[in-house]
Design a protein around this motif. Structure first.
Motif, PDB file in Angstrom:
ATOM      1  N   TYR A   9       0.456  -1.094   0.019  1.00  0.00           N
ATOM      2  CA  TYR A   9      -0.541  -0.290   0.000  1.00  0.00           C
ATOM      3  C   TYR A   9       0.913   1.146   0.534  1.00  0.00           C
ATOM      4  N   GLU A  10       2.086   1.047   0.800  1.00  0.00           N
ATOM      5  CA  GLU A  10       2.895   2.098   0.997  1.00  0.00           C
ATOM      6  C   GLU A  10       3.625   2.437  -0.663  1.00  0.00           C
ATOM      7  N   ASP A  11       3.899   1.375  -1.571  1.00  0.00           N
ATOM      8  CA  ASP A  11       4.558   1.673  -3.439  1.00  0.00           C
ATOM      9  C   ASP A  11       3.166   2.411  -3.502  1.00  0.00           C
ATOM     10  N   LEU A  12       2.113   1.999  -3.694  1.00  0.00           N
ATOM     11  CA  LEU A  12       0.428   2.924  -4.355  1.00  0.00           C
ATOM     12  C   LEU A  12       1.022   4.475  -3.826  1.00  0.00           C
ATOM     13  N   ARG A  13       0.499   4.644  -2.260  1.00  0.00           N
ATOM     14  CA  ARG A  13       0.887   5.774  -2.255  1.00  0.00           C
ATOM     15  C   ARG A  13       2.363   6.682  -2.361  1.00  0.00           C
ATOM     16  N   ASN A  14       3.297   6.112  -2.303  1.00  0.00           N
ATOM     17  CA  ASN A  14       4.612   6.640  -2.917  1.00  0.00           C
ATOM     18  C   ASN A  14       4.059   6.886  -5.000  1.00  0.00           C
ATOM     19  N   CYS A  15       3.305   6.080  -5.214  1.00  0.00           N
ATOM     20  CA  CYS A  15       2.929   6.743  -6.728  1.00  0.00           C
ATOM     21  C   CYS A  15       2.137   7.385  -6.701  1.00  0.00           C
ATOM     22  N   ALA A  16       1.524   7.825  -5.746  1.00  0.00           N
ATOM     23  CA  ALA A  16       0.056   9.154  -6.211  1.00  0.00           C
ATOM     24  C   ALA A  16       0.836   9.938  -5.906  1.00  0.00           C
ATOM     25  N   ALA A  17       1.771  10.154  -5.077  1.00  0.00           N
ATOM     26  CA  ALA A  17       2.389  11.130  -4.440  1.00  0.00           C
ATOM     27  C   ALA A  17       3.021  12.676  -5.454  1.00  0.00           C
ATOM     28  N   LEU A  18       4.133  10.931  -6.002  1.00  0.00           N
ATOM     29  CA  LEU A  18       4.739  11.245  -7.473  1.00  0.00           C
ATOM     30  C   LEU A  18       3.804  12.014  -8.407  1.00  0.00           C
ATOM     31  N   ALA A  19       3.340  12.007  -8.671  1.00  0.00           N
ATOM     32  CA  ALA A  19       2.269  12.072  -9.970  1.00  0.00           C
ATOM     33  C   ALA A  19       1.252  13.545  -8.934  1.00  0.00           C
ATOM     34  N   ARG A  20       1.143  13.560  -8.263  1.00  0.00           N
ATOM     35  CA  ARG A  20       1.111  15.150  -7.625  1.00  0.00           C
ATOM     36  C   ARG A  20       2.023  16.135  -7.901  1.00  0.00           C
ATOM     37  N   GLU A  21       2.787  15.618  -7.288  1.00  0.00           N
ATOM     38  CA  GLU A  21       4.689  16.285  -7.644  1.00  0.00           C
ATOM     39  C   GLU A  21       4.643  16.926  -8.571  1.00  0.00           C
ATOM     40  N   SER A  22       4.524  15.089  -8.941  1.00  0.00           N
ATOM     41  CA  SER A  22       4.810  15.987 -10.573  1.00  0.00           C
ATOM     42  C   SER A  22       4.318  16.973 -11.637  1.00  0.00           C
ATOM     43  N   LYS A  23       2.956  16.817 -11.288  1.00  0.00           N
ATOM     44  CA  LYS A  23       1.864  17.741 -11.942  1.00  0.00           C
ATOM     45  C   LYS A  23       2.470  19.400 -11.393  1.00  0.00           C
ATOM     46  N   ASP A  24       2.548  19.111  -9.610  1.00  0.00           N
ATOM     47  CA  ASP A  24       2.520  20.526  -9.558  1.00  0.00           C
ATOM     48  C   ASP A  24       4.153  21.385 -10.295  1.00  0.00           C
ATOM     49  N   GLU A  80       8.474   4.711 -13.370  1.00  0.00           N
ATOM     50  CA  GLU A  80       9.185   3.500 -13.064  1.00  0.00           C
ATOM     51  C   GLU A  80       7.688   3.080 -12.237  1.00  0.00           C
ATOM     52  N   HIS A  81       7.391   4.218 -11.091  1.00  0.00           N
ATOM     53  CA  HIS A  81       6.397   3.543 -10.771  1.00  0.00           C
ATOM     54  C   HIS A  81       4.921   3.217 -10.815  1.00  0.00           C
ATOM     55  N   VAL A  82       5.056   3.914 -12.186  1.00  0.00           N
ATOM     56  CA  VAL A  82       3.628   3.755 -13.344  1.00  0.00           C
ATOM     57  C   VAL A  82       3.477   2.554 -13.556  1.00  0.00           C
ATOM     58  N   LEU A  83       4.719   1.796 -14.036  1.00  0.00           N
ATOM     59  CA  LEU A  83       4.367   0.815 -14.688  1.00  0.00           C
ATOM     60  C   LEU A  83       4.542   0.070 -14.094  1.00  0.00           C
ATOM     61  N   GLU A  84       4.389  -0.854 -13.365  1.00  0.00           N
ATOM     62  CA  GLU A  84       4.837  -1.855 -12.091  1.00  0.00           C
ATOM     63  C   GLU A  84       3.305  -1.457 -11.243  1.00  0.00           C
ATOM     64  N   VAL A  85       2.489  -0.168 -11.019  1.00  0.00           N
ATOM     65  CA  VAL A  85       1.173   0.158  -9.836  1.00  0.00           C
ATOM     66  C   VAL A  85       0.147  -0.151 -11.382  1.00  0.00           C
ATOM     67  N   LEU A 101      -8.880   2.663  -8.849  1.00  0.00           N
ATOM     68  CA  LEU A 101      -7.096   2.655  -8.263  1.00  0.00           C
ATOM     69  C   LEU A 101      -6.400   3.912  -9.759  1.00  0.00           C
ATOM     70  N   ARG A 102      -6.531   3.510 -10.330  1.00  0.00           N
ATOM     71  CA  ARG A 102      -5.715   4.314 -11.515  1.00  0.00           C
ATOM     72  C   ARG A 102      -5.547   5.967 -11.226  1.00  0.00           C
ATOM     73  N   MET A 103      -7.260   6.617 -11.109  1.00  0.00           N
ATOM     74  CA  MET A 103      -7.037   7.655 -10.440  1.00  0.00           C
ATOM     75  C   MET A 103      -6.610   8.050  -9.796  1.00  0.00           C
ATOM     76  N   ARG A 104      -6.674   7.242  -8.411  1.00  0.00           N
ATOM     77  CA  ARG A 104      -6.144   6.928  -7.228  1.00  0.00           C
ATOM     78  C   ARG A 104      -4.585   6.983  -7.139  1.00  0.00           C
ATOM     79  N   TYR A 105      -4.215   6.512  -7.824  1.00  0.00           N
ATOM     80  CA  TYR A 105      -2.241   5.944  -7.629  1.00  0.00           C
ATOM     81  C   TYR A 105      -1.941   6.427  -8.757  1.00  0.00           C
TER      82      TYR A 105
END
Length: 151
Positions: A9-24, A80-85, A101-105
């Motif tokens: 679950y932590e990997d999923l959370r990290n992916c979501a954080a990276l998505a938001r960070e990259s967009k911002d 890198e995270h996206v492909l695995e998630v 799950l896709r929208m979230r993570y």
């Protein structure tokens, strides 16, 4: 990141954080680039150019390039995270749960945004999300302090 079999679950959370960070970061960079371009263009109507010195403008350009490089590094880490998630999310049997799950993570959307896009209530989106995680055999912290669950 862990292998697909060991994703947490932590990997999923990290992916979501990276998505938001990259967009911002990308949005900030585009806004700053737009401002810098306005400073280098002549002002309309009176023919006067910007009062900014060439050295100062050069510094802005250098900073923007550094920011662009950092943004690209973060996007690469995110990819890198996206492909695995994505491979993990594909294992969920229910299509609606996969979408949430896709929208979230992968997209890094907040619950309100997911609710708006799916036309489900915020609460129902969370229920479907939790069921998707259960389908994957993942457990998560349901505490109010979990930023990924609350935001």
């Amino acid at each position: 990141m862990n292998s697909i079999e060991n994703i947490t679950y932590e990997d999923l959370r990290n992916c979501a954080a990276l998505a938001r960070e990259s967009k911002d970061m990308r949005n900030r960079m585009l806004a700053l680039r737009s401002l810098a371009e306005r400073c280098t263009m002549p002002m309309q109507g009176n023919g006067h150019t910007s009062s900014e010195s060439p050295d100062r403008l050069g510094n802005w350009v250098a900073r923007l390039e550094e920011m662009e490089q950092e943004c690209n590094r973060r996007i690469e880490a995110y990819m890198e995270h996206v492909l695995e998630v994505e491979l993990v999310i594909q294992m969920v049997k229910n299509g609606t749960q996969r979408t949430i799950l896709r929208m979230r993570y992968l997209d890094g959307l907040l619950w309100e945004e997911i609710s708006e896009r799916t036309h489900y209530t915020d609460r129902w989106c969370r229920v479907l999300h939790d069921r998707g995680l259960e389908d994957l055999g993942l457990r998560k912290d349901r505490s109010k302090s979990d930023p990924c669950y609350s935001g």
